[in-house]
Design an enzyme around this catalytic site. Structure first.
Site, PDB file in Angstrom:
ATOM      1  CB  CYS A  55      -0.815  -0.087   1.312  1.00  0.00           C
ATOM      2  SG  CYS A  55      -2.758   1.698   0.690  1.00  0.00           S
ATOM      3  CG  HIS A  81      -3.249  -3.444   2.745  1.00  0.00           C
ATOM      4  ND1 HIS A  81      -2.125  -2.898   4.287  1.00  0.00           N
ATOM      5  CD2 HIS A  81      -3.939  -2.371   2.709  1.00  0.00           C
ATOM      6  CE1 HIS A  81      -2.770  -1.625   3.811  1.00  0.00           C
ATOM      7  NE2 HIS A  81      -3.608  -1.321   3.368  1.00  0.00           N
ATOM      8  CD  GLU A 129      -0.814  -5.736   5.881  1.00  0.00           C
ATOM      9  OE1 GLU A 129      -0.359  -6.519   4.612  1.00  0.00           O
ATOM     10  OE2 GLU A 129      -1.236  -4.444   5.857  1.00  0.00           O
TER      11      GLU A 129
END
Lengths: 83, 230
Positions: free
Chosen positions: B86, B203, B205
């Site tokens: 990002c 993302h 994660e």
């Protein structure tokens, strides 16, 4: 000498300008018909340099290294001598 | 093995990445403040998401000119893996480590939603745990994620198989509706020519534990660890 550089950063032609498009639409809501609205950013950079040429060259370097992103932007510099 | 997670003022996904590496994958990882400028003893780096320097000037522009980026460039030259997520992707394009630029979403709004991605190549340190053509689910959260590059660069990215992920529908089809931000050719993530530096807007994660709905993102970190362990 003291100089003030007025740097204008614009998107290159053909690039989408979503903010400009949104403003154009909002102007339409107010009854104003426009053929195009583009956004630009202006920075005022003040420098002390020996000559106009050196000042312009320094500000140009600043634009290339940081202020503009050459992939998406065009920029113009207007320099004026100030007190 | 130790992976560096780079922190700038305004990074905000740093602790999520740290959690995934340390708690989920049991790998050594350290937060590294941007003023530390020696990364030589790390085996790889992740530049996490957030709003470094308040997105002043352009997203990623200020962070990409900080001294730690010289160390990141050295790390890239030494072919260690670097992943930018990002805002990390924006920082990598602004620094010139990756091609193109991330511009304002076509519909200029912050979008926070799930996206489907198609894995375009497994020949990178970040995608070896996938199969080519896999459709995975990873969330996005950005306003400046519209990938732009000129035509010659797009052709080069395609020819060198540098496009890693594209936004697709759940059947794996590239459509305008599946493109959340207007990115050229639905591009969601790319690598550099050496393929050791990857940037992506989604993302991973946030998609690394089943309690979050999917572990599709975890495989990117696992691939990176496999690569370092080799």
């Amino acid at each position: 000498m003291h100089y003030c550089a007025e740097v204008t950063i614009e998107l290159k032609s053909g690039m989408l300008d979503p903010e400009g498009t949104t403003i154009k639409r909002a102007l339409g809501h107010l009854g104003y018909q426009t053929t195009n609205v583009s956004t630009a950013k202006k920075y005022l950079i003040e420098v002390d340099e020996e000559s106009r040429d050196i000042a312009e060259q320094k500000v140009d370097e600043m634009c290339q290294k940081l202020i503009a992103n050459p992939i998406i932007h065009n920029y113009t510099i207007e320099l004026r001598e100030t007190q | 093995m130790t992976i560096a997670i780079i922190q700038f003022g305004g990074s905000n996904c740093d602790l999520d990445v740290l959690h995934v590496l340390q708690e989920v994958l049991n790998v050594d990882a350290e937060l590294v403040w941007y003023k530390d400028n020696n990364l030589d003893h790390y085996d790889g780096a992740i530049i996490p998401g957030g709003f470094s320097y308040g997105d002043y000037l352009r997203s990623g522009a200020i962070a990409s000119r900080t001294p730690i980026m010289d160390s990141i460039k050295r790390m890239a030259d030494s072919e260690k893996p670097i992943m930018g997520i990002c805002n990390g992707f924006q920082i990598l394009t602004e620094s010139g480590l990756l091609d193109g630029a991330l511009t304002t979403n076509e519909y200029p709004k912050f979008k926070c939603e799930w996206s489907y991605l198609r894995v375009e190549t497994t020949d990178t340190p970040f995608t070896s745990r996938f199969n080519k053509g896999d459709v995975i689910r990873v969330p996005i959260a950005h306003k400046d994620g519209n990938f732009y590059s000129d035509e010659p660069t797009l052709t080069k990215l395609d020819d060198n198989q540098q496009v890693v992920f594209r936004y697709v529908d759940k059947n794996g089809q590239i459509t305008d509706e599946a493109n959340p931000n207007g990115s050229h050719e639905n591009i969601a993530g790319i690598v550099n020519e050496k393929k050791n530096v990857m940037g992506l807007m989604p993302h991973p994660e946030r998609a690394s534990e089943s309690i979050l709905g999917t572990t599709d993102g975890l495989r990117m970190f696992q691939s990176m660890i496999d690569h370092i362990s080799k």
